[in-house]
Design a protein around this motif. Structure first.
Motif, short mmCIF file in Angstrom:
data_model
loop_
_atom_site.label_atom_id
_atom_site.label_comp_id
_atom_site.label_asym_id
_atom_site.label_seq_id
_atom_site.Cartn_x
_atom_site.Cartn_y
_atom_site.Cartn_z
N VAL A 1 -0.84 -28.14 32.19
CA VAL A 1 -1.10 -27.43 33.18
C VAL A 1 -0.80 -25.92 32.15
O VAL A 1 0.15 -25.90 31.61
N TYR A 2 -1.98 -25.31 32.16
CA TYR A 2 -1.91 -24.08 31.18
C TYR A 2 -1.55 -22.93 32.07
O TYR A 2 -2.31 -22.67 33.36
N LEU A 3 -0.54 -21.80 31.92
CA LEU A 3 -0.29 -20.69 32.69
C LEU A 3 -0.27 -19.42 31.73
O LEU A 3 0.00 -19.68 30.38
N ALA A 4 -0.97 -18.35 32.18
CA ALA A 4 -0.88 -17.21 31.54
C ALA A 4 -0.47 -16.06 32.56
O ALA A 4 -0.72 -15.97 33.61
N PHE A 5 0.22 -15.14 31.71
CA PHE A 5 1.06 -14.09 32.59
C PHE A 5 0.49 -12.76 32.06
O PHE A 5 0.58 -12.77 30.70
N GLU A 6 0.24 -11.87 33.02
CA GLU A 6 0.04 -10.33 32.57
C GLU A 6 1.15 -9.53 33.27
O GLU A 6 1.10 -9.56 34.68
N LEU A 7 2.32 -9.16 32.72
CA LEU A 7 3.50 -8.33 33.42
C LEU A 7 3.58 -7.10 33.30
O LEU A 7 3.31 -6.49 32.31
N SER A 8 3.49 -6.36 34.63
CA SER A 8 3.92 -4.92 34.63
C SER A 8 4.72 -4.62 35.60
O SER A 8 5.20 -5.45 36.28
N LYS A 9 5.38 -3.52 35.70
CA LYS A 9 6.36 -3.16 36.89
C LYS A 9 5.60 -3.16 38.16
O LYS A 9 6.45 -3.58 39.22
#
Length: 61
Positions: A18-26
Protein backbone atom coordinates in the motif's frame (compact mmCIF):
# COMPACT_ATOMS: atom_id res chain seq x y z
CA UNK A 1 13.84 -14.51 9.37
CA UNK A 2 11.39 -12.68 7.11
CA UNK A 3 12.91 -10.16 4.77
CA UNK A 4 10.55 -7.22 4.20
CA UNK A 5 12.64 -5.03 1.91
CA UNK A 6 11.81 -6.80 -1.36
CA UNK A 7 10.09 -4.68 -3.97
CA UNK A 8 10.04 -7.27 -6.75
CA UNK A 9 7.65 -9.68 -5.01
CA UNK A 10 4.20 -9.89 -6.63
CA UNK A 11 1.24 -8.56 -4.66
CA UNK A 12 -1.02 -11.37 -3.49
CA UNK A 13 -3.74 -11.72 -0.91
CA UNK A 14 -1.09 -12.40 1.73
CA UNK A 15 1.54 -9.85 0.67
CA UNK A 16 0.59 -6.54 -0.83
CA UNK A 17 2.06 -3.05 -0.92
CA UNK A 18 0.00 0.00 0.00
CA UNK A 19 1.53 3.32 -1.05
CA UNK A 20 0.92 6.42 1.08
CA UNK A 21 1.78 10.02 0.25
CA UNK A 22 1.55 12.92 2.70
CA UNK A 23 1.53 16.67 2.20
CA UNK A 24 1.69 18.30 5.61
CA UNK A 25 1.01 21.87 6.70
CA UNK A 26 -0.24 23.48 9.90
CA UNK A 27 -3.74 24.02 8.54
CA UNK A 28 -4.38 20.76 6.68
CA UNK A 29 -2.84 17.46 5.74
CA UNK A 30 -3.40 15.82 2.39
CA UNK A 31 -3.20 12.05 2.22
CA UNK A 32 -2.88 9.99 -0.94
CA UNK A 33 -3.43 6.22 -0.89
CA UNK A 34 -2.80 3.73 -3.68
CA UNK A 35 -4.09 0.24 -2.92
CA UNK A 36 -2.94 -2.98 -4.59
CA UNK A 37 -4.76 -3.58 -7.86
CA UNK A 38 -5.92 0.02 -8.11
CA UNK A 39 -4.71 2.41 -10.77
CA UNK A 40 -6.20 5.50 -9.16
CA UNK A 41 -4.83 7.39 -6.17
CA UNK A 42 -7.44 8.10 -3.50
CA UNK A 43 -7.03 11.57 -1.95
CA UNK A 44 -8.18 12.79 1.44
CA UNK A 45 -7.88 16.06 3.37
CA UNK A 46 -7.49 16.00 7.15
CA UNK A 47 -7.17 18.88 9.60
CA UNK A 48 -3.53 19.64 10.37
CA UNK A 49 -2.32 17.68 13.38
CA UNK A 50 -5.52 15.63 13.74
CA UNK A 51 -3.95 12.25 14.48
CA UNK A 52 -7.29 10.70 15.45
CA UNK A 53 -8.78 11.54 12.04
CA UNK A 54 -5.62 10.26 10.31
CA UNK A 55 -5.74 6.97 12.20
CA UNK A 56 -9.46 6.58 11.42
CA UNK A 57 -8.87 7.26 7.71
CA UNK A 58 -6.02 4.75 7.55
CA UNK A 59 -8.15 2.15 9.36
CA UNK A 60 -10.94 2.69 6.80
CA UNK A 61 -8.53 2.21 3.91
Amino acid sequence: MIKLDRIDAPATAEHATVYLAFELSKAKWKLGVLLPGSQKLSRYTIGGGDLVALAARLADV
